[in-house]
Design a protein around this motif. Structure first.
Motif, PDB file in Angstrom:
ATOM      1  N   UNK A  65      -6.383  -3.058  -2.236  1.00 49.06           N
ATOM      2  CA  UNK A  65      -5.366  -4.098  -2.395  1.00 49.06           C
ATOM      3  C   UNK A  65      -4.230  -4.182  -1.386  1.00 49.06           C
ATOM      4  N   UNK A  66      -3.967  -3.178  -0.616  1.00 44.19           N
ATOM      5  CA  UNK A  66      -2.841  -3.211   0.325  1.00 44.19           C
ATOM      6  C   UNK A  66      -1.522  -3.674  -0.276  1.00 44.19           C
ATOM      7  N   UNK A  67      -1.040  -3.045  -1.361  1.00 39.21           N
ATOM      8  CA  UNK A  67       0.318  -3.401  -1.785  1.00 39.21           C
ATOM      9  C   UNK A  67       1.259  -2.993  -0.644  1.00 39.21           C
TER      10      UNK A  67
ATOM     11  N   UNK B 104       1.485  -8.148  -2.577  1.00 41.07           N
ATOM     12  CA  UNK B 104       0.101  -7.724  -2.713  1.00 41.07           C
ATOM     13  C   UNK B 104      -0.810  -8.707  -1.983  1.00 41.07           C
ATOM     14  N   UNK B 105      -1.573  -8.182  -1.060  1.00 47.20           N
ATOM     15  CA  UNK B 105      -2.615  -9.007  -0.471  1.00 47.20           C
ATOM     16  C   UNK B 105      -3.743  -8.051  -0.139  1.00 47.20           C
ATOM     17  N   UNK B 106      -4.963  -8.535  -0.226  1.00 45.85           N
ATOM     18  CA  UNK B 106      -6.002  -7.579   0.133  1.00 45.85           C
ATOM     19  C   UNK B 106      -7.369  -7.983  -0.314  1.00 45.85           C
ATOM     20  N   UNK B 107      -8.243  -6.989  -0.153  1.00 48.35           N
ATOM     21  CA  UNK B 107      -9.650  -7.212  -0.409  1.00 48.35           C
ATOM     22  C   UNK B 107      -9.901  -6.999  -1.898  1.00 48.35           C
TER      23      UNK B 107
ATOM     24  N   UNK C 166       7.693  -1.574   7.103  1.00 49.86           N
ATOM     25  CA  UNK C 166       6.756  -1.984   6.055  1.00 49.86           C
ATOM     26  C   UNK C 166       5.807  -0.828   5.758  1.00 49.86           C
ATOM     27  N   UNK C 167       5.680  -0.475   4.482  1.00 46.28           N
ATOM     28  CA  UNK C 167       4.621   0.465   4.099  1.00 46.28           C
ATOM     29  C   UNK C 167       3.448  -0.378   3.651  1.00 46.28           C
ATOM     30  N   UNK C 168       2.402  -0.424   4.453  1.00 49.01           N
ATOM     31  CA  UNK C 168       1.236  -1.189   4.037  1.00 49.01           C
ATOM     32  C   UNK C 168       0.264  -0.201   3.410  1.00 49.01           C
ATOM     33  N   UNK C 169       0.254  -0.179   2.096  1.00 50.73           N
ATOM     34  CA  UNK C 169      -0.606   0.782   1.425  1.00 50.73           C
ATOM     35  C   UNK C 169      -2.066   0.364   1.460  1.00 50.73           C
ATOM     36  N   UNK C 170      -2.921   1.306   1.247  1.00 46.95           N
ATOM     37  CA  UNK C 170      -4.357   1.080   1.403  1.00 46.95           C
ATOM     38  C   UNK C 170      -5.096   1.569   0.167  1.00 46.95           C
TER      39      UNK C 170
END
Ligand SMILES: Cc1cc2nc3c(=O)[nH]c(=O)nc-3n(C[C@H](O)[C@H](O)[C@H](O)COP(=O)(O)OP(=O)(O)OC[C@H]3O[C@@H](n4cnc5c(N)ncnc54)[C@H](O)[C@@H]3O)c2cc1C
Ligand code: SF4
Ligand code: SF4
Lengths: 458, 423
Positions: A378-380, A369-372, A337-341
């Motif tokens: 957004x942490x796509x 997509x989940x995130x702040x 998983x690439x959890x982008x920041x």
């Protein structure tokens, strides 16, 4: 490899039981919260005082041995992986809350204090430390400072750097310095405190921190709003804010995440929703009531298909548990998983989400997509499998484009996880070379032998 | 490595669940004392995966690491990825026993215990009474249930009963009112009740027969196997499972007042199966098992308001300790509390950290008694905070450790099994 004789020196400093060299122990300190970076140290040391750390650093500096500080090992950028071997300086036992000062609303802590332990101690005094990385069960104050961590509550309260009044730092040379102080205002030359915040353990070891606290808000409420289009949810974020309400949290879950959470722990989230926003307001009860009403009104006005106010804390806890489970839901579903920041200015959230959707189609990969959402962070996350070369290559391309897209929208490549090892290639590509030169100059000045967490950031 | 890694491969998927978030460190009683990665689920899991990848061998230190786990499941209960570290640890122990023999894991620490002549004498005596489980020889000493091995080491531990429960009760116990039984229930004693708390066994038989239930106590029943298969000796574990399945035929339920036993019997299916037949047999058997607390509340549906408190507990304040094997292995949390709250004349005070492991952890407390004491200190602080007169629980294993630590901490509390409170 570290010289055998140094082990004896270290044993003299921290005691035999605080020096680990077995193969098994070294393996257990070869990783952090990332999946792609692993490297064993030569030795793991557990100092419990500033003097011990200073003594260790003096030896390491003289012998040019790499030193990687480690708090909870929860970072997700490779920050506490000892990528060049040497010493892992494990700070988990250096973990006392030295003082909680109710009058001045400050706390003095050692670096290994785990955020949740601090929160529990502060709650007993009616106080709280607002930065809330969702890893609070494992993350330490040292790591939180070194990564300038922030969580959902940063919409209203900001991130770690806003709550650090002063630091005690052991420099790579073994010298001990104090930066900042215990006062709210402090303009004495350059703001060196900020230099160490988010330095990712590359400039020195934080050995003591003076934290600014807030009084614990007496009331809070959770609102869940449901959308049939994730971009509408994105728009809702700034609609609420521009209408004068600053909730302390605004979090986003997309359809995929909602459904995985429902599989893991059914809790009645709307499975057909394209996205859900979770809001929390906090403060004095009357204000919380009014703000809640306002959020419900605005969410409805701007396209929410359903808005629910949690009737009690138990229901609210359920929603927030779901939010925290989001990460696990993502990681549990794909081998890689690439959890982008990436983080964009709030107004550009809908654009970023649209971009992710386009890329998912273009490269035929799953992007969730989940995130702040409240702060544009957004942490796509791209689900792939490193063993499936074709798929993996497409995922890498999609990730590259997300990052480029975020930068084009005026955003940054990392909102809270830091550069570490994980983001180096983007950092080099995107950051102005002059800026990198200044950073490198600072690094060379503070750490002439390049022993502090070498190999990170650039 | 020559090992086939058969037992490890069974748990590979569990090990893969872990995403290395480190949240378990907050909940792990061992980590909270030691603050090292190898103490906690994340580290153990990583190392087990290294074995699976062929990067790590079953070294003595690896034995220490997988041995140093209470199997308390606090990490599991709070893991966002639901990683079943208990399966990983037990599977790794089983693989190790398979490859290296049981002695390998236990020898080192066991020798420490053995060097105490007096304690050794007691083991031999006890071991002689265990002939019905194991063939003679030194090997059966190793197989003594852990709480019995915990004797010695200067502990305050209840004495071994003069007459064991099995020699005091009938095989068939009809309802006391002489009527047709409402149900036929098998009573599983468990070693602690059999050898140390026979009165508790008689109590539960009385409680059930008073309420129209026929209770059979098959003499062929054996040790539940917790101490044995949690140490990785699956072969003996399967033998015990078979003995117990064979001993309890033709009963509606199998009830025990030992939380560890009830969970162990239920969970043969989780750890032990080696083929589909076993899987099926263990699952069927597990369905019949009920812990006494859940049996009273959920199956018998006893009107709790009618339960009478024994005179000696009148006016006392009680606090409840959640055994790991009840709260996390069986999700039994409310039932015992409902009973305590219903007992008129008794005050109930919830302790902070009621679900914290007492530190016993089976063999853990034999080999890591110092850690056990530190973990128990936290439990004792919780008990103290309630100002309770009595500490109530429903697992004789916990009782032994609680009694030891209450005495060691010079606290006034008495420790009781929940059923001891009821008339
Ligand atoms: C499930 C999950 C959720 C997360 N959620 C969030 C979130 O919401 N927000 C967020 O910001 N982050 C989040 N993170 C990332 C991570 O938890 C943070 O980066 C955290 O601050 C790391 O703290 P740590 O103690 O684990 O540090 P570590 O991971 O041990 O170290 C992080 C870095 O800090 C350095 N370091 C550690 N201690 C010191 C010290 N005393 N002095 C100098 N340098 C030091 C290390 O060398 C390393 O470079 C999450 C991680 C996970 C696994
Ligand atoms: S909490 Fe679960 S997923 Fe996280 S490190 Fe521990 S075992 Fe792994
Ligand atoms: S089962 Fe208990 S002792 Fe073992 S790793 Fe999990 S929390 Fe720690």
């Amino acid at each position: 490899m570290i010289k055998e004789s140094l082990i004896g020196e270290f044993e003299k400093i921290v005691g035999k039981e605080n020096v680990l060299t077995s193969k098994e122990s070294l393996k257990a300190y070869s990783y952090d919260g990332t999946s792609s970076w692993i490297h064993e140290p030569d030795v793991v040391l557990f100092p419990t005082s500033t003097a011990e750390i200073a003594a260790i650093m003096k030896i390491a500096n003289a012998e040019k041995v790499p030193v990687t500080p480690r708090g909870g090992g929860t970072n997700v950028s490779g920050g506490s992986v000892p990528i060049q071997g040497g010493i892992v300086l494990a700070l988990a036992k250096f973990n006392k809350i030295i003082r909680i000062d109710k009058e001045n609303m400050t706390a003095t802590v050692e670096p290994g204090v785990v955020l949740m332990d601090l929160n529990m101690a502060l709650a007993r005094e009616g106080l709280f430390f607002p930065p809330d990385p969702q890893s609070f069960l494992g993350a330490t104050l040292g790591g939180i400072i070194a990564e300038n961590a922030g969580g959902p509550a940063c919409v209203k309260y900001g991130v770690t750097k806003q709550y650090i009044l002063g630091l005690e730092v052991v420099l790579p040379t073994g010298d001990v310095i104090n930066v900042g102080g215990r006062t709210l205002k402090n303009v004495v030359g350059y703001d060196l405190t900020m230099l160490f915040v988010s330095s990712e353990g590359t400039l020195g070891v934080v050995t003591k921190a003076e934290l600014k606290l807030n009084p614990m808000p007496p009331a809070r409420k959770t609102i869940m709003a449901v959308y049939d289009d994730v971009a509408k949810a994105g728009e809702n974020v700034f609609r609420v804010l521009e209408n004068g309400v600053i909730p302390n949290k605004i979090e986003l879950l997309d359809n995929w995440v909602i459904n995985r959470i429902e599989e893991m722990m059914p809790m009645g989230l709307p499975k057909d929703a394209d996205a859900v926003l979770l809001f929390e307001t906090d403060g004095i009860p009357e204000a919380v009531e009014k703000e809640t009403e306002k959020i419900v009104e605005i969410a409805k006005k701007y396209g929410a298909t359903d808005v629910r106010v949690a009737k009690d804390q138990a229901e609210a806890d359920k929603y927030w548990l779901a939010r925290r489970a989001g990460f696990a839901a993502v990681f549990g579903k794909a081998p890689t998983v690439f959890a982008e920041d990436v983080t964009v200015p709030r107004g550009r959230i809908p654009d970023l989400i649209r971009k992710c959707k386009e890329l998912a189609k273009k490269y035929a990969v799953e992007i969730v997509v989940l995130g702040h959402a409240g702060d544009g962070n957004l942490h796509p996350s791209i689900l792939t499998d490193i063993k499936n070369k074709d798929h993996y290559d497409r995922a890498v391309k999609a990730m590259d484009e997300i990052i480029e897209g975020a930068v084009e929208l005026g955003g940054v490549i990392s909102g809270e996880h830091g550069i570490g090892l994980e983001k180096q290639k983007f950092f080099r590509k995107i950051e102005n070379p002059k800026v990198i030169d200044i950073m490198k100059g600072i690094k060379a000045l503070v750490d002439p032998n390049n022993i502090m967490n070498p190999g990170k950031i650039w | 490595m020559s090992s086939d890694l058969k037992e490890l491969k069974k748990i590979e998927k569990d090990a893969d669940q872990c995403m290395k978030c480190g949240f378990c460190s907050f909940f792990c009683p061992v980590y909270q004392e030691e603050h090292t990665e190898t103490s906690v689920a994340r580290g153990k899991n990583f190392l087990v995966k290294e074995i699976l990848k062929g990067n790590q061998e079953f070294t003595p230190e690896m034995g220490e690491i997988i041995g140093k786990c209470l199997l308390c499941k606090r990490c599991v209960a709070n893991c966002p990825s639901k990683t079943q570290i208990d399966r990983v640890v037990v599977g790794a122990r089983a693989q190790m026993v398979k490859d290296k023999g049981l002695g390998f894991i236990k020898d080192f620490a066991f020798r420490k215990v053995m060097s105490n002549r007096k304690a050794f004498g007691r083991y031999v005596k006890l071991a002689s009474k265990f002939q019905w489980i194991f063939p003679k020889g030194e090997g059966n000493i190793r197989h003594l249930p852990d709480f019995l091995k915990a004797l010695g080491q200067g502990r305050h531990i209840p004495a071994i009963a003069k007459t064991f429960l099995r020699d005091q009760v009938e095989e068939v116990n009809k309802p006391q009112d002489g009527k047709e039984p409402k149900m036929r229930v098998g009573y599983f004693m468990g070693c602690a009740t059999d050898f140390i708390y026979p009165e508790l066994g008689k109590k539960i038989i009385d409680f059930l027969t008073k309420r129209g239930i026929e209770v059979v106590v098959p003499k062929e029943q054996n040790c539940c196997g917790a101490a044995i298969y949690f140490s990785g000796d699956f072969e003996t574990g399967r033998k015990l499972a078979k003995d117990n399945i064979d001993a309890f035929k033709d009963v509606d339920y199998i009830v025990t007042a030992c939380g560890t036993c009830s969970s162990t019997l239920k969970d043969y299916k989780v750890y032990l199966p080696d083929n589909e037949d076993q899987q099926k047999a263990y699952e069927e058997f597990g369905k019949k098992i009920k812990d006494a607390t859940e049996f009273v509340v959920d199956v018998m549906k006893v009107n709790l308001d009618e339960l009478k408190l024994k005179k000696e507990f009148e006016g006392k304040t009680a606090t409840w300790h959640d055994p790991c094997h009840l709260i996390r292995y069986q999700n039994i949390k409310e039932q015992p509390r409902a009973i305590l709250r219903a007992l008129k004349g008794l005050k109930f005070a919830e302790m902070p950290n009621a679900d914290l492991c007492c530190g016993m952890g089976g063999s853990f407390s034999v080999y890591h008694y110092d850690l056990t004491k530190k973990i128990a200190d936290k439990k004792m602080a919780g008990i103290k905070a309630t100002n309770a007169d009595i500490v109530v629980t429903a697992c004789p294993g916990c009782m032994i450790n609680l009694i030891d630590n209450v005495a060691r901490s010079k606290m006034p509390q008495k420790v009781h099994h929940l059923l001891e409170l009821v008339e």
